[in-house]
Design a protein around this motif. Structure first.
Motif, PDB file in Angstrom:
ATOM      1  N   ASN A 179       3.827  -2.387  12.322  1.00 60.48           N
ATOM      2  CA  ASN A 179       3.964  -1.332  11.426  1.00 60.48           C
ATOM      3  C   ASN A 179       3.833   0.027  12.044  1.00 60.48           C
ATOM      4  O   ASN A 179       3.373   1.024  11.324  1.00 60.48           O
ATOM      5  CB  ASN A 179       2.865  -1.406  10.549  1.00 60.48           C
ATOM      6  N   ASN A 217       1.238  -5.596  14.510  1.00 62.76           N
ATOM      7  CA  ASN A 217       1.548  -5.862  12.871  1.00 62.76           C
ATOM      8  C   ASN A 217       2.850  -5.420  12.510  1.00 62.76           C
ATOM      9  O   ASN A 217       3.593  -5.623  11.659  1.00 62.76           O
ATOM     10  CB  ASN A 217       0.770  -5.606  12.025  1.00 62.76           C
ATOM     11  N   THR A 230       0.698  -1.387  -0.056  1.00 60.45           N
ATOM     12  CA  THR A 230       0.067  -0.171   0.097  1.00 60.45           C
ATOM     13  C   THR A 230       0.764   1.068  -0.036  1.00 60.45           C
ATOM     14  O   THR A 230       1.863   1.213   0.609  1.00 60.45           O
ATOM     15  CB  THR A 230      -1.034   0.011   1.129  1.00 60.45           C
ATOM     16  N   TYR A 253      -4.276  -5.679   2.415  1.00 61.00           N
ATOM     17  CA  TYR A 253      -3.586  -4.506   1.687  1.00 61.00           C
ATOM     18  C   TYR A 253      -2.059  -4.568   1.856  1.00 61.00           C
ATOM     19  O   TYR A 253      -1.367  -3.849   1.086  1.00 61.00           O
ATOM     20  CB  TYR A 253      -4.185  -3.427   2.469  1.00 61.00           C
ATOM     21  N   GLY A 254      -1.554  -5.540   2.345  1.00 55.63           N
ATOM     22  CA  GLY A 254      -0.047  -5.562   2.342  1.00 55.63           C
ATOM     23  C   GLY A 254       0.581  -4.302   3.288  1.00 55.63           C
ATOM     24  O   GLY A 254      -0.226  -3.580   3.811  1.00 55.63           O
ATOM     25  N   PRO A 255       2.029  -4.451   3.480  1.00 53.35           N
ATOM     26  CA  PRO A 255       2.445  -3.297   4.365  1.00 53.35           C
ATOM     27  C   PRO A 255       2.513  -2.038   3.605  1.00 53.35           C
ATOM     28  O   PRO A 255       2.372  -2.082   2.427  1.00 53.35           O
ATOM     29  CB  PRO A 255       3.964  -3.730   4.507  1.00 53.35           C
ATOM     30  N   HIS A 256       2.465  -0.944   4.383  1.00 55.18           N
ATOM     31  CA  HIS A 256       2.538   0.416   4.047  1.00 55.18           C
ATOM     32  C   HIS A 256       3.894   0.774   3.628  1.00 55.18           C
ATOM     33  O   HIS A 256       4.686   0.915   4.555  1.00 55.18           O
ATOM     34  CB  HIS A 256       1.878   1.460   4.942  1.00 55.18           C
ATOM     35  N   ASP A 280      -5.948  -0.783   7.423  1.00 55.38           N
ATOM     36  CA  ASP A 280      -4.679  -1.251   8.366  1.00 55.38           C
ATOM     37  C   ASP A 280      -4.358  -2.849   8.332  1.00 55.38           C
ATOM     38  O   ASP A 280      -3.478  -3.276   8.781  1.00 55.38           O
ATOM     39  CB  ASP A 280      -5.024  -0.872  10.039  1.00 55.38           C
ATOM     40  N   ASP A 281      -5.454  -3.379   7.786  1.00 56.60           N
ATOM     41  CA  ASP A 281      -5.160  -5.043   7.641  1.00 56.60           C
ATOM     42  C   ASP A 281      -4.215  -5.332   6.465  1.00 56.60           C
ATOM     43  O   ASP A 281      -4.136  -5.219   5.108  1.00 56.60           O
ATOM     44  CB  ASP A 281      -6.385  -5.766   7.206  1.00 56.60           C
ATOM     45  N   VAL A 282      -2.826  -5.679   7.183  1.00 49.49           N
ATOM     46  CA  VAL A 282      -1.627  -5.929   6.179  1.00 49.49           C
ATOM     47  C   VAL A 282      -1.743  -7.224   5.489  1.00 49.49           C
ATOM     48  O   VAL A 282      -1.267  -7.612   4.583  1.00 49.49           O
ATOM     49  CB  VAL A 282      -0.447  -5.958   6.865  1.00 49.49           C
ATOM     50  N   ARG A 283      -2.796  -8.265   6.009  1.00 49.59           N
ATOM     51  CA  ARG A 283      -3.078  -9.333   5.141  1.00 49.59           C
ATOM     52  C   ARG A 283      -3.512  -9.298   3.934  1.00 49.59           C
ATOM     53  O   ARG A 283      -3.524  -9.936   2.991  1.00 49.59           O
ATOM     54  CB  ARG A 283      -3.948 -10.465   6.215  1.00 49.59           C
TER      55      ARG A 283
END
Length: 847
Positions: A585, A583, A49, A243-246, A238-241
């Motif tokens: 992040n 997470n 993201t 949207y992946g990491p920022h 916020d869900d990295v599962r």
């Protein structure tokens, strides 16, 4: 399969555009995050993201990423509107994307750019995907979130009817990605489903990863009591599962500080309600003529003419007094947008009659709605972009109803009128349109917000009045663009003076009276202008109790993570790059660094200083500039395998880390004790990050070695360097050719270089070493001799073929690349001598 991943040095669009510094940073982060790592499969596809402030060029970044990651595959670009779909096609073409382009939408081919075919048929979409895979040509498909389900249907149709599994997409780019999340537009979440739409990579791009709904009005139970309510997160990414990491963030305040966007302010129009306070409202201009409405019985479609007139008068006064030239007004009903525009000049005439020296007799006023056709829209938008020199009208006001949202190209406006109506998503998008203003004229943009005071209420009584709801909604929507900009307004100032109304405790600090914030780190703070000056501390309490709830989200989240770090370590000696949280992040190191900056500028409230002191906060550093650079060096090394061999132009987070390291390497060459020499303490600090940050050999060698080591680590040390293909490219380095060069040039390397190579399994190749030494032993042939050698071969070709048109791939029997030589010689004609030019022309060479 070779993995291609360009680095920062290669972060340029292939054609037509040149990315700016922040766009290059974003592109490098995207390509790094979406590059497969050897030995690390991603069954759900790679996902990242990116948050970029509105107007900072994220569409071009997405297009450039598509070019770099999938130059010959299928890219699916998903957008929320048809207007944005058409605009996105232009952006991708400008970025150099070639090959086939298709659209999954309701538009006919004539409404799309030339060469783009449209369809929603699963059979046709399946054919696009199948043909692209068979012929390995670049193919780009554009869809809206409402039509993207047709891609899922195509995969299902092809499997059921054709008996063939279509290959996954090379990349899916989800623009305005917040549209695919949370409780809004649930049906669009098909873009996340790897089983429905398989994709090797997903890139989510947005300016507003969080869209906050305003909290409910605090319950008034007793004097001075405000009951905080939980914030409602309407849309979250916020869900990295999913949207992946920022991997990259560029907030609104940072974009303004970096002069990518114009600074702005909020102007509050405090008006009297003509329906509830008629006597005082009569002093405000009312347009002539009866009200306009579609329902004669006065039902829901009737336009509130008196209220509109009051807003018109306040808007015209603001526009004239502040010298604003282009204003956009947003309405949630078509009839209101039309009425506002068509009666605006009646209000202007009244104001001009009362004060002809101040107000013009006429302004440009037009309106648009979704019912207007595209050609008419384009015509009016062009007129909006004109100036006083074109038609004599200095001020231009454009009213619209849900037209000028995502994806509509508009001339730069310097102001917008926002009434705080409609959904939060609509308001957030309207503000995004307002902020698409380019700097350069030294003018501050204005977000104009009308509020209607009830009888007995006075301007400036923001703590007492319930009439400032529209301002609450606008500030809440701004928080979606950059929470820090709004939360900085809630920082109370330093003294202990009490405010008026409810005797609330607040502090009086420096700043322009009645102008808004002076808190927060960074150069940009958001001014909020009221008709009657409002003390900054009253505004801070208003923000905290009406827009935020209790302590600010930014502070509460940060101090919570700081407290947990203290409990685990006994202090706050936190590296800048430290990421914490469930997470992993949350950037605790950066959050603490920002608090140091606020404290150094005298902008951090004393009670917050005390809270951090209780946790062992480290406020002072021996050399702030070096420590800040060292923090960024840790960030760079973390993302580059522990290496500090950064290119000179490299940047991270807007910090010129490459230049900083280059200067330190130069200082490291100065003998100890002489001016400019690097101190032993600083040298040790850098060596703790990377022992080879300043090698005796060229830094380019160290950078290539760091890339080879990354490859070795990603394969868990299971790599046969002798079988690595020569054309292997990794992290932007020609890794295959570099490894071969080291194995061939082993005797000429430093002992430490050989040790480093041996540590990752690279050894000398006796055959390559011998071949290199034999080649170096041969006598050198001068450029003039090489010219004559090829000239003789050309003469033989001309005598045999009767012309000098040598095909480029042609080679002589002796292995001379005659075609390439002739082509290159023509290209450098200006460097040839007159004699050489004459010799070539004598053989019939045409230039």
């Amino acid at each position: 399969m070779n993995v291609v991943k360009p680095g920062l040095m290669a972060a340029q669009a292939a054609a037509g555009i040149s990315l700016r510094g922040h766009q290059e940073e974003a592109l490098e982060a995207i390509v790094r995050g979406l590059t497969p790592r050897p030995g690390h499969p991603a069954p759900n596809g790679l996902r990242v993201t990116v948050q970029m402030a509105t107007g900072s060029g994220k569409s071009y970044v997405g297009a450039a990423a598509g070019q770099k990651l999938v130059p010959r595959g299928v890219v699916l670009v998903v957008v929320p509107t048809l207007d944005l779909l058409v605009q996105m096609i232009g952006s991708w073409r400008a970025a150099g994307r070639s090959g086939d382009m298709h659209a999954i939408c309701s538009l006919v081919d004539s409404e799309l750019p030339y060469g783009v075919l449209a369809s929603t048929s699963p059979l046709m979409i399946g054919m696009w995907l199948s043909d692209a895979a068979k012929h390995r040509r670049p193919t780009t498909i554009f869809a809206t979130y409402t039509s993207v389900g047709a891609v899922k249907d195509a995969y299902e149709y092809w499997a059921d009817r054709q008996g063939e599994v279509l290959p996954p997409l090379g990349l899916m780019v989800c623009d305005e990605a917040h549209r695919s999340s949370g409780s809004v537009e649930k049906t669009w979440t098909v873009v996340h489903d790897q089983a429905a739409i398989p994709a090797d990579r997903r890139l989510y791009m947005t300016a507003t990863p969080r869209i906050w709904a305003p909290p409910k009005r605090p319950v008034k139970g007793r004097e001075g009591a405000y009951q905080p309510l939980p914030e409602e997160l309407a849309v979250s990414m916020d869900d990295v599962r999913i949207y992946g990491p920022h991997v990259y963030s560029l907030g609104l305040a940072e974009a303004i500080d970096r002069k990518l966007l114009a600074p702005f302010e909020i102007v509050v129009l405090e008006l009297r309600d003509p329906l509830g306070d008629r006597d005082r409202a009569e002093q405000q201009g009312v347009p002539w003529g009866p009200g306009v409405g579609e329902a004669p019985d006065g039902s829901e479609d009737e336009v509130p003419a008196a209220r509109i007139a009051a807003i018109q008068a306040g808007l015209v006064k603001t526009v004239v007094e502040r010298g604003l030239e282009r204003c956009i007004t947003f309405h949630n009903r078509t009839i209101e947008a039309r009425y506002f525009s068509e009666t605006l000049n009646q209000t202007v005439e009244k104001l001009h009659f009362e004060n002809p020296q101040k107000y013009p007799p006429e302004i440009w006023a037009q309106w648009l709605s979704g019912e207007h056709d595209i050609d008419y829209r384009k015509e009016l938008i062009r007129d909006f972009g004109k100036s006083e020199e074109d038609d004599g009208l200095r001020h231009r006001i454009f009213s619209n109803c849900k037209v000028l949202g995502e994806g509509v190209d508009m001339p730069n406006a310097d102001s917008v009128l926002l009434q705080g109506r409609g959904s939060m998503v609509d308001i957030v998008q309207a503000i995004g349109r307002a902020l698409r203003m380019q700097p350069g004229e030294g003018k501050t943009a204005s977000l104009i917000v009308p509020v209607f005071l009830k009888p007995g209420e006075e301007p400036g009584d923001i703590l007492e009045s319930d009439s400032y709801g529209p301002l609450v909604k606008i500030l809440t929507a701004l928080r979606s663009h950059d929470a820090k900009v709004v939360e900085a307004l809630a920082v109370p100032q330093k003294s202990g003076k009490r405010t008026k109304g409810r005797s609330a405790e607040a502090a009086v600090g420096p700043g322009e009276s009645g102008s808004g914030a002076s808190g927060g780190s960074g150069a940009f703070t958001l001014p909020v202008r009221f008709q009657t000056p409002v003390d900054e501390n009253v505004l801070a309490l208003f923000i905290a109790s009406r827009v935020l709830v209790g302590e600010t989200q930014l502070w509460r989240e940060g101090i919570g993570h700081a407290r947990r770090w203290f409990e685990e370590t006994g202090g706050l000696d936190v590296p800048y790059s430290a990421m914490v949280g469930e997470n992993g992040n949350y950037p605790l190191g950066k959050w603490l660094s920002d608090r140091r900056g606020e404290n150094a500028a005298g902008e951090l409230a004393s009670y917050r200083v005390e809270m951090l002191d209780a946790l062992g906060m480290i406020w002072s550093v021996s050399d702030a500039r070096f420590e800040a650079g060292l923090d960024w060096a840790r960030v760079w090394a973390k993302g580059h395998g522990g290496s500090l061999a950064a290119p000179a132009r490299a940047a991270v987070g807007g910090y010129a880390i490459g230049t900083w390291l280059s200067e330190l390497r130069a200082s490291a060459q100065v003998p100890a004790g002489e001016p400019g020499a690097l101190s032993p303490e600083r040298r040790r600090a850098l060596e703790e990050i990377d022992p080879w940050w300043c090698p005796v050999w060229p830094i380019t060698w160290q950078r290539a070695y760091a890339t080879a080591r990354l490859w070795w680590l990603d394969t868990d040390g299971l790599v046969d360097w002798t079988r690595l293909p020569l054309d292997t490219v990794y992290e932007g380095e020609q890794l295959g050719r570099w490894v071969q060069a080291q194995r061939a040039g082993w005797p000429g390397l430093e002992e430490d270089q050989r040790d480093l190579l041996s540590a990752i399994g690279i050894e000398a190749d006796p055959e390559l070493v011998a071949a290199k030494q034999a080649a170096e032993a041969k006598p050198k042939v001068s450029r003039a001799d090489r010219f004559q050698l090829h000239l003789a071969a050309l003469a033989e070709f001309v005598e045999r073929e009767g012309h000098a048109r040598v095909p480029r791939p042609y080679k002589t029997g002796e292995g001379l690349s005659l075609g390439s030589w002739l082509n290159n010689t023509k290209a450098r004609r200006d460097k040839l001598s007159a004699e050489q030019v004459g010799q070539l022309e004598a053989l019939g060479v045409a230039w």
